[in-house]
Enzyme design. Structure first.
Site, PDB file in Angstrom:
ATOM      1  N   THR A   1       0.974  -1.289   0.362  1.00 15.92           N
ATOM      2  CA  THR A   1       0.308   0.244   0.075  1.00 15.92           C
ATOM      3  C   THR A   1       0.896   1.016  -0.275  1.00 15.92           C
ATOM      4  O   THR A   1       1.514   1.377   0.901  1.00 15.92           O
ATOM      5  CB  THR A   1      -0.671  -0.008   1.001  1.00 15.92           C
ATOM      6  OG1 THR A   1      -1.913   1.073   1.784  1.00 15.92           O
ATOM      7  CG2 THR A   1      -0.432  -0.177   2.526  1.00 15.92           C
TER       8      THR A   1
ATOM      9  N   HIS B   1       2.105 -11.719  13.862  1.00 19.00           N
ATOM     10  CA  HIS B   1       2.595 -12.154  14.780  1.00 19.00           C
ATOM     11  C   HIS B   1       2.664 -13.940  15.167  1.00 19.00           C
ATOM     12  O   HIS B   1       3.699 -14.676  15.460  1.00 19.00           O
ATOM     13  CB  HIS B   1       3.678 -11.694  15.973  1.00 19.00           C
ATOM     14  CG  HIS B   1       4.135 -11.188  16.611  1.00 19.00           C
ATOM     15  ND1 HIS B   1       5.578 -12.180  16.565  1.00 19.00           N
ATOM     16  CD2 HIS B   1       5.155 -10.442  17.235  1.00 19.00           C
ATOM     17  CE1 HIS B   1       6.309 -12.337  17.814  1.00 19.00           C
ATOM     18  NE2 HIS B   1       6.624 -10.473  17.741  1.00 19.00           N
TER      19      HIS B   1
END
Length: 305
Positions: A223, A275
């Site tokens: 992005t 994560h």
């Protein structure tokens, strides 16, 4: 009487179940010195089961505030379908991925100069501007080959390793929308192919000419909020990807090179990663590899043979 002591856990459970201090004090404890244990409290709540069924009703409190604004000076605008889908997608991503972000900066001077040298010929041949995006996409493809886990997804307790690179390219449409069309086979394209593919997707996104196939099966996303002048951001991961690269504006900044101050074209890059699968070491190494490929782009490379 003597004030009873309750553990933080017991107090927290009591609070969430709406049990007052007096009610808690009346429970017969089986712990040391008659102390009320977690098991005592849970057993008490179980015995109170009729009241328990009403607990969920008190949960949706935060949204129950429709009178918190001046209605006479406000306008209600229903969300269109696209906005609703974006909202649902963002909430799903927040609730799925454990978002972590790493931020670093890239010296884009070499690429900036390369774009300047090729801008006129490129514009004349292609009919659109040569931008930083194909170079960033190219660096991502190379880094994904070095760190294939970043190009994977999670399916239950399995890791799905993708042996191809399909890049999701976030495109702002109108003033209130965002869509992420997918550049298929990005790992098989050179700078020119990437530039053409990204431009084609962006144009078709803005003219509502994307097919359903154009917005599925991305393996990694980019992005570029730098086009709005933003320095940096922390993007939301595009599901089911495991990471997304955010690109800040490229602008001249003074930097120290060999103990001398130089003016360079710099940009902040952010890698938001999941994560659950990517630890900080791998996320950081991947981001630095993207930057390595940007800073070491072969500026002798000919766009046109």
């Amino acid at each position: 009487g003597v004030r009873k002591f309750f553990s933080p856990l017991v107090r927290a459970i009591a609070r969430s179940e709406g049990i007052s201090f007096d009610e808690l004090s009346a429970i017969q404890g089986t712990g040391s010195g008659g102390r009320v244990t977690k098991q005592d409290l849970l057993a008490y709540i179980e015995r109170k089961s009729p009241a328990k069924s009403f607990v969920p009703a008190s949960k949706p409190e935060p949204v129950a505030t429709p009178q918190a604004y001046n209605k006479s000076k406000s306008t209600i605008v229903p969300m269109d379908n696209l906005r609703q889908r974006i909202m649902e997608h963002m909430i799903r991503s927040r609730d799925t991925s454990v978002h972590v972000a790493a931020i670093s900066e890239a010296d884009m001077t070499g690429i900036a100069n390369y774009i300047d040298r090729n801008a006129v010929e490129f514009q004349n041949r292609e009919g659109f501007k040569l931008t930083y995006m194909p170079f960033i996409a190219n660096a991502c493809v190379k880094a994904l080959k070095d760190f294939p886990l970043v190009n994977s997804s999670i399916e239950g307790t399995n890791i799905v390793m993708k042996n191809y690179v399909n890049l999701g390219i976030a495109v702002a449409i109108e003033t209130t929308g965002l869509i992420v069309p997918v550049l298929k086979g990005a790992d098989e394209k050179n700078i020119l192919g990437l530039a053409r593919g990204i431009y084609d997707l962006a144009m078709r996104a803005r003219t509502k000419k994307l097919s359903p196939d154009d917005i599925v099966d991305s393996t990694f996303s980019i992005t570029n909020y730098g086009v709005f002048g933003n320095l940096m951001g922390t993007p939301i991961i595009n599901q089911p990807n495991i990471a997304i690269l955010g690109v800040g504006v490229v602008q001249k900044r003074p930097v120290v090179i060999n103990d001398a101050i130089a003016i360079r074209q710099m940009a902040y890059l952010t890698l938001s990663f999941d994560h659950r699968l990517i630890d900080g070491a791998l996320g950081g190494q991947f981001l630095e590899k993207v930057i390595y490929y940007l800073e070491n782009f072969d500026t002798t490379n000919q766009l046109y043979e």
